[in-house]
Design an enzyme around this catalytic site. Structure first.
Site, short mmCIF file in Angstrom:
data_model
loop_
_atom_site.label_atom_id
_atom_site.label_comp_id
_atom_site.label_asym_id
_atom_site.label_seq_id
_atom_site.Cartn_x
_atom_site.Cartn_y
_atom_site.Cartn_z
N ASP A 1 0.78 -1.23 0.00
CA ASP A 1 0.00 0.00 0.00
C ASP A 1 0.81 1.29 0.00
OD1 ASP A 1 -1.65 -2.13 0.60
OD2 ASP A 1 -2.82 -1.05 2.10
N GLU B 1 2.28 -7.88 12.20
CA GLU B 1 1.95 -7.73 10.77
C GLU B 1 3.22 -7.69 9.92
OE1 GLU B 1 -0.21 -4.12 10.09
OE2 GLU B 1 -0.44 -4.48 7.94
C1 GLC Z 1 -2.64 -3.81 4.44
C2 GLC Z 1 -1.57 -4.42 3.55
C3 GLC Z 1 -2.20 -5.41 2.58
C4 GLC Z 1 -2.99 -6.45 3.35
C5 GLC Z 1 -3.96 -5.81 4.35
C6 GLC Z 1 -4.56 -6.82 5.32
O1 GLC Z 1 -3.56 -3.09 3.72
O2 GLC Z 1 -0.85 -3.43 2.88
O3 GLC Z 1 -1.23 -6.03 1.78
O4 GLC Z 1 -3.67 -7.29 2.49
O5 GLC Z 1 -3.30 -4.84 5.12
O6 GLC Z 1 -3.55 -7.49 5.98
#
Ligand code: GLC
Length: 433
Positions: free
Chosen positions: A162, A392
């Site tokens: 993102d 994460e």
């Molecule tokens: C964020 C990350 C994306 C992922 C999401 C849920 O938006 O950038 O890659 O899928 O979180 O974990």
């Protein structure tokens, strides 16, 4: 110790289970995310194969009629998440989803599940096959404007990376004057220093509003959308996924599909050179509006091995980058080059390690004979998940966890890699005397 970690990893998946699908983490991401779920299936496969298949099957129940597999499925509304279904307004019959997609890793993971499963599991692959094909058809129809097999993305959230600096230039042209007031929810869960800025959030929303205002008309988004970028990550992931789908089509005897997939594979294998940036010595994303390379080396550039592309010289340049980066951080593989002015070891997609990208890069390196480097990526990925306690993402410098806690895909990748731990050795091959 390893036994306790395995118990914790399994526990994370079970506690994030919402009766057949898994949320990435409780609180910050309360819905089903596309590529998260696909990786999560690899983790479930270590202790509950039926549940692994179910994760992907439920995901594809929300596929759009045009073949697009959305990036978020809003199974039940959660007021603590923004932007939710009332913002996206995708108006799909009986489906509550976002209006964009995410990296197409599904075919590759389905192939793995099928090949590692019992004969009786073949039926589940067969049922998913047409859905995967429809999604790949959608990419070929709507996301290949140059007809060279490269994926054009219409929103940074589609790429899954993102907040990568690769999107800074293309985002800078997005008009945010009509965005208005809104309240972010992510900052209630995670420290602001690890999340995108307000200006970036305005730009993300302006792109969503463009899609919403044209009724998610794909032709319009592809032709006139405010963000149109050839993404190196999605292009390489789709190339690999087409190869994996081809293996399934061959096993099922679908000759027409085989021809179609083979033609797409060849097209991307040739087309990918468009993204090669000689100054950087790597494949880089490319802004189609400004007609400029991102000049940015990210973890996605190393997916070249996973997709099996690159001349010997190109591959050598990529491995040299990896060796250089390895000497500057404590753990591979940072999401952004530590030599870049944008590098920040805790800031979202501008430094931290994401286990899922590292896993694909490590797999590709091992498959293509860069075994020691690939094993290093795999061992570092496991080590950092352990040091960073299943967060994460993780700092490549300190190993500390960043972003959300108790994260499903970190647990899943750890379970998957841990089962093969003994195969990841760092010994040099014995030299011939
Ligand atoms: C964020 C990350 C994306 C992922 C999401 C849920 O938006 O950038 O890659 O899928 O979180 O974990």
């Amino acid at each position: 110790m390893k036994h306790e970690l395995a118990t914790s990893a399994k526990q994370i998946l079970l506690s994030n289970d919402r009766n057949g699908y898994t949320v990435p983490t409780d609180g910050l991401y309360p819905y089903q995310w596309n590529w998260d779920s696909v990786f999560v299936a690899l983790g479930f496969a270590q202790f509950d194969r039926n549940r692994a298949w179910r994760e992907i099957e439920i995901l594809f129940e929300s596929q759009w009629d045009n073949g697009m597999q959305p990036h978020i499925i809003f199974h039940q509304v959660d007021p603590n998440y923004f932007p939710g279904p009332s913002v996206w307004q995708t108006n799909q019959p009986n489906k509550h989803t976002s209006g964009i997609t995410q990296p197409p890793v599904a075919a590759s993971i389905v192939r793995q599940l099928w090949e590692s499963g019992e004969a009786s599991e073949q039926a589940r692959m067969e049922a998913l096959y047409p859905k995967l094909m429809a999604w790949h058809d959608w990419f070929a129809t709507y996301r290949d404007p140059m007809d060279n097999g490269l994926v054009m993305t219409t929103h940074p959230w589609e790429t899954g990376r993102d907040n990568s600096p690769e999107w800074d230039l293309p985002m800078s042209g997005v008009d945010t004057s009509q965005v208005g007031e809104y309240s972010r929810r992510d900052l209630n869960q995670v420290d602001q220093s690890m999340r995108p800025t307000h200006e970036q959030y305005d730009q993300y929303l302006a792109m969503v509003f463009f899609g919403r205002d044209c009724g998610w008309d794909q032709d319009e988004i592809v032709k006139n959308g405010p963000f149109r970028v050839l993404d190196v990550g999605m292009s390489l992931i789709l190339l690999r996924a087409n190869q994996d789908l081809l293996a399934m089509a061959q096993a099922l005897g679908f000759e027409e599909d085989c021809k179609k997939l083979q033609a797409r594979i060849t097209k991307t294998q040739i087309g990918i050179d468009f993204l090669w940036n000689e100054n950087i010595g790597a494949y880089c994303s490319y802004d189609l509006i400004a007609q400029r390379s991102s000049d940015s080396l990210s973890n996605a550039s190393f997916l070249a091995f996973y997709a099996d592309v690159g001349s010997p010289l190109q591959r050598q340049k990529l491995t040299q980058h990896l060796l250089r980066i390895k000497d500057t951080v404590s753990y591979l593989l940072p999401s952004c080059d530590p030599a870049s002015e944008h590098y920040n070891h805790i800031l979202y997609w501008r430094g931290p390690i994401w286990a899922v990208v590292s896993y694909m890069v490590g797999l590709g390196l091992i498959e293509q004979g860069e075994t020691k480097l690939g094993n290093q990526v795999m061992l570092d990925t496991m080590a950092v998940i352990e040091a960073g306690n299943f967060y994460e993402s993780f700092s490549p410098d300190t190993g500390e966890g960043t972003g959300g806690k108790q994260f499903s895909w970190s647990a899943a990748i750890w379970l998957h890699l841990n089962a093969q731990r003994d195969t990841f050795t760092l010994q040099d091959e014995p030299k011939a005397k």
